[in-house]
Design a protein around this motif. Structure first.
Motif, PDB file in Angstrom:
ATOM      1  N   TYR A 138     -62.363 -20.230  48.455  1.00  0.00           N
ATOM      2  CA  TYR A 138     -62.042 -21.023  47.275  1.00  0.00           C
ATOM      3  C   TYR A 138     -61.589 -22.437  47.643  1.00  0.00           C
ATOM      4  O   TYR A 138     -61.087 -23.158  46.803  1.00  0.00           O
ATOM      5  N   ARG A 139     -61.761 -22.810  48.904  1.00  0.00           N
ATOM      6  CA  ARG A 139     -61.210 -24.100  49.325  1.00  0.00           C
ATOM      7  C   ARG A 139     -61.918 -25.271  48.676  1.00  0.00           C
ATOM      8  O   ARG A 139     -61.288 -26.268  48.344  1.00  0.00           O
ATOM      9  N   MET A 140     -63.242 -25.166  48.450  1.00  0.00           N
ATOM     10  CA  MET A 140     -63.935 -26.265  47.792  1.00  0.00           C
ATOM     11  C   MET A 140     -63.573 -26.337  46.314  1.00  0.00           C
ATOM     12  O   MET A 140     -63.516 -27.429  45.729  1.00  0.00           O
ATOM     13  N   LEU A 141     -63.314 -25.173  45.698  1.00  0.00           N
ATOM     14  CA  LEU A 141     -62.848 -25.168  44.318  1.00  0.00           C
ATOM     15  C   LEU A 141     -61.495 -25.868  44.211  1.00  0.00           C
ATOM     16  O   LEU A 141     -61.278 -26.713  43.328  1.00  0.00           O
ATOM     17  N   LEU A 142     -60.586 -25.534  45.113  1.00  0.00           N
ATOM     18  CA  LEU A 142     -59.274 -26.176  45.111  1.00  0.00           C
ATOM     19  C   LEU A 142     -59.380 -27.644  45.510  1.00  0.00           C
ATOM     20  O   LEU A 142     -58.605 -28.481  45.038  1.00  0.00           O
ATOM     21  N   PHE A 143     -60.340 -27.962  46.388  1.00  0.00           N
ATOM     22  CA  PHE A 143     -60.566 -29.355  46.769  1.00  0.00           C
ATOM     23  C   PHE A 143     -60.975 -30.177  45.549  1.00  0.00           C
ATOM     24  O   PHE A 143     -60.460 -31.267  45.313  1.00  0.00           O
ATOM     25  N   GLY A 144     -61.900 -29.643  44.751  1.00  0.00           N
ATOM     26  CA  GLY A 144     -62.307 -30.337  43.531  1.00  0.00           C
ATOM     27  C   GLY A 144     -61.187 -30.441  42.525  1.00  0.00           C
ATOM     28  O   GLY A 144     -61.022 -31.469  41.860  1.00  0.00           O
ATOM     29  N   LEU A 145     -60.376 -29.369  42.404  1.00  0.00           N
ATOM     30  CA  LEU A 145     -59.232 -29.406  41.486  1.00  0.00           C
ATOM     31  C   LEU A 145     -58.237 -30.474  41.908  1.00  0.00           C
ATOM     32  O   LEU A 145     -57.701 -31.212  41.068  1.00  0.00           O
ATOM     33  N   ALA A 146     -57.980 -30.568  43.216  1.00  0.00           N
ATOM     34  CA  ALA A 146     -57.067 -31.601  43.709  1.00  0.00           C
ATOM     35  C   ALA A 146     -57.606 -32.995  43.435  1.00  0.00           C
ATOM     36  O   ALA A 146     -56.852 -33.908  43.085  1.00  0.00           O
ATOM     37  N   MET A 147     -58.926 -33.188  43.568  1.00  0.00           N
ATOM     38  CA  MET A 147     -59.522 -34.492  43.272  1.00  0.00           C
ATOM     39  C   MET A 147     -59.339 -34.860  41.802  1.00  0.00           C
ATOM     40  O   MET A 147     -59.010 -36.006  41.475  1.00  0.00           O
ATOM     41  N   ILE A 148     -59.514 -33.877  40.918  1.00  0.00           N
ATOM     42  CA  ILE A 148     -59.339 -34.145  39.491  1.00  0.00           C
ATOM     43  C   ILE A 148     -57.900 -34.536  39.188  1.00  0.00           C
ATOM     44  O   ILE A 148     -57.630 -35.488  38.453  1.00  0.00           O
ATOM     45  N   ILE A 149     -56.952 -33.814  39.780  1.00  0.00           N
ATOM     46  CA  ILE A 149     -55.536 -34.098  39.535  1.00  0.00           C
ATOM     47  C   ILE A 149     -55.170 -35.493  40.036  1.00  0.00           C
ATOM     48  O   ILE A 149     -54.494 -36.267  39.350  1.00  0.00           O
ATOM     49  N   VAL A 150     -55.641 -35.834  41.237  1.00  0.00           N
ATOM     50  CA  VAL A 150     -55.320 -37.156  41.791  1.00  0.00           C
ATOM     51  C   VAL A 150     -55.937 -38.261  40.945  1.00  0.00           C
ATOM     52  O   VAL A 150     -55.301 -39.291  40.670  1.00  0.00           O
ATOM     53  N   MET A 151     -57.169 -38.076  40.498  1.00  0.00           N
ATOM     54  CA  MET A 151     -57.833 -39.097  39.689  1.00  0.00           C
ATOM     55  C   MET A 151     -57.169 -39.248  38.310  1.00  0.00           C
ATOM     56  O   MET A 151     -57.187 -40.327  37.718  1.00  0.00           O
ATOM     57  N   LEU A 152     -56.551 -38.167  37.808  1.00  0.00           N
ATOM     58  CA  LEU A 152     -55.864 -38.262  36.521  1.00  0.00           C
ATOM     59  C   LEU A 152     -54.567 -39.058  36.638  1.00  0.00           C
ATOM     60  O   LEU A 152     -54.244 -39.887  35.775  1.00  0.00           O
ATOM     61  N   PHE A 153     -53.812 -38.789  37.692  1.00  0.00           N
ATOM     62  CA  PHE A 153     -52.490 -39.401  37.809  1.00  0.00           C
ATOM     63  C   PHE A 153     -52.479 -40.628  38.728  1.00  0.00           C
ATOM     64  O   PHE A 153     -51.591 -41.474  38.604  1.00  0.00           O
ATOM     65  N   LYS A 154     -53.434 -40.722  39.643  1.00  0.00           N
ATOM     66  CA  LYS A 154     -53.535 -41.905  40.518  1.00  0.00           C
ATOM     67  C   LYS A 154     -54.983 -42.365  40.542  1.00  0.00           C
ATOM     68  O   LYS A 154     -55.692 -42.197  41.534  1.00  0.00           O
ATOM     69  N   PRO A 155     -55.480 -42.946  39.444  1.00  0.00           N
ATOM     70  CA  PRO A 155     -56.912 -43.269  39.356  1.00  0.00           C
ATOM     71  C   PRO A 155     -57.387 -44.275  40.390  1.00  0.00           C
ATOM     72  O   PRO A 155     -58.583 -44.366  40.648  1.00  0.00           O
TER      73      PRO A 155
END
Length: 463
Positions: free
Chosen positions: A417-434
């Motif tokens: 699930y590491r790529m799934l979590l990798f994508g989730l982390a990217m979404i979170i970072v782009m939301l709060f630190k665009p």
């Protein structure tokens, strides 16, 4: 005062009601998204018949995480962030600049000292053989991606040329070292600059056809270039041995001292017990030196006319041409220098692994490197290094999280699930630190006083 308190309590309760509704809505969306992906698992029995069985417990955990997470973000985190921004906006700018802490002023020195002391601390804590995993899987692996991301940062972050085939130069460097060391018996220290020069040559070869391309068209051509290199490595079996790869690649040496069990080897020469950890520690300091070289060259180039020409090209190519800047040489130097550092990293990768194959240079590697550059903040060396530590180190850390099986069940495999979590982390970072982890940087050209350029005054991570 009583009326003010009543209004405040009413607003807070209304905000919590809104957070509760959004949490329920997020849970429903998560249920729809994960009911087939998480809630049902398919398998094959002995007779190769497709069977399926539900995993309602695991599905409930994912839905609960989405619902509770959305409730906490809307109800508590977002108001706290808004209040923090409002309080910071009331502080004068000169007071904000004057409040730089000791850690912020000396961050680079502290980080460099921590990296230098990392192997001795790990060895003293876990022993020589126990340190192998931490030095190799975490230290060396992260630093390889830091160097690759810093090399791509020259092309994407400074020159503004979107390159989706950067892994091709990584492959050129790796195969250059692997083949030349076996065919001609040349040492690592001779082939390291040769690999970088060959990768730079291919960078120029890529740069010529794309001189007039921009944006999406440039991205498509660079993506095709990366795939062409990979297919050549697969099909040119007489030279590259195809999918079997190149094995038995000679290791790097330290002033001619080999890291093996021979009488003249490193362990016997210094009276140490035989262990492969010494070679990994040597490689750690070697890739650290290569990363520092990449950072030094990048910083120096940014302050030179070519670096400012890259930044002018990134901001507006038409204006860059009107100022008399030769955009042909500007683009070619960006591709060549960025590719050179990719070749250095590839040569090191081959020496570290002892084996290279086309499967190590797929498009996913280019995507990960580009994601690190974007998440860290394009043009920011510090931000890119932080993004590499978080993303690469986080995915490697998943392999050690066996306790997750106690939560999600014995069939749960975290690394899948590491790529799934990798994508989730990217979404979170782009939301709060665009604009990336580091949304501001110091300019190379300034009048009287150097001041950080905030990400608020730049667009989409540029600046």
């Amino acid at each position: 005062m009583a009326n003010t308190a009543t209004v405040h309590n009413t607003a807070q309760s209304g905000h919590l009601v809104k957070a509760f509704k959004e949490g329920i809505f997020a849970g429903v969306i998560a249920l729809g998204m994960f009911i087939l992906y998480i809630g049902i698992k398919t398998d094959q029995d002995i007779s190769n018949t497709l069977i399926w069985y539900p995993r309602w417990g695991l599905l409930a955990i994912f839905v609960a995480i989405a619902a509770v997470g959305r409730f906490l973000i809307v109800g508590f985190f977002s108001p706290w962030v808004a209040q923090r921004k409002a309080s910071r906006s009331q502080v004068p700018v000169h007071e904000v600049e004057a409040k730089a802490s000791f850690f912020h002023r000396h961050f680079l020195k502290i980080a460099l000292l921590a990296l230098v002391l990392y192997p001795p601390v790990i060895v003293s804590t876990f022993g020589v053989q126990g340190s192998l995993k931490f030095v190799d899987n975490f230290g060396i692996q992260i630093l390889i991606y830091v160097m690759l991301a810093w090399g791509l940062n020259i092309v994407v972050g400074l020159a503004g040329l979107l390159d989706l085939g950067y892994v091709a130069f990584y492959a050129v460097g790796a195969y250059s070292y692997a083949l030349l060391s076996q065919q001609f018996g040349l040492s690592f220290w001779v082939l390291l600059p040769i690999s970088g020069i060959l990768a730079a040559f291919w960078g120029i070869m890529l740069g010529f056809p794309v001189l007039r391309l921009r944006g999406d068209y440039l991205a498509i051509v660079t993506l095709a270039f990366g795939e062409i290199i990979r297919l050549v490595l697969i099909n040119w079996t007489d030279v590259t041995r195809g999918t079997f790869g190149v094995s038995g690649i000679p290791k790097a040496t330290l002033f001619g001292i080999k890291f093996d069990a021979s009488p003249d080897g490193f362990a016997k020469l210094f009276g140490l017990p035989m262990s492969s950890a010494y070679y990994k520690i040597f490689l750690f300091y070697l890739i650290l030196a290569l990363c520092l070289l990449t950072a030094y060259v990048t910083i120096r180039l940014r302050r030179m006319p070519i670096g400012r020409a890259w930044e002018a090209l990134r901001e507006d190519e038409t204006a860059c041409r009107s100022l008399g800047i030769n955009t042909v040489t500007t683009k070619l130097t960006a591709f060549a220098i960025g590719a050179m550092f990719g070749g250095f990293a590839g040569s090191f990768f081959a020496a570290r692994q002892g084996f290279v194959s086309p499967e190590s240079f797929v498009f996913l590697e280019s995507a990960v490197i580009l994601a690190i550059v974007v998440l860290g903040g394009m043009g920011s060396l510090t931000g890119i290094a932080v993004a590499a530590i978080v993303m690469v180190g986080g995915t490697e850390l998943l392999r050690e999280m066996e306790f997750l099986k106690q939560i999600f069940g014995p069939d749960f495999t975290p690394e899948l699930y590491r790529m799934l979590l990798f994508g989730l982390a990217m979404i979170i970072v782009m939301l709060f630190k665009p604009r990336g982890f580091v949304g501001s940087r110091e300019p190379t050209a300034f009048l009287k006083e150097r001041k950080a350029v905030s990400g608020s005054f730049t667009k989409e991570g540029h600046g």
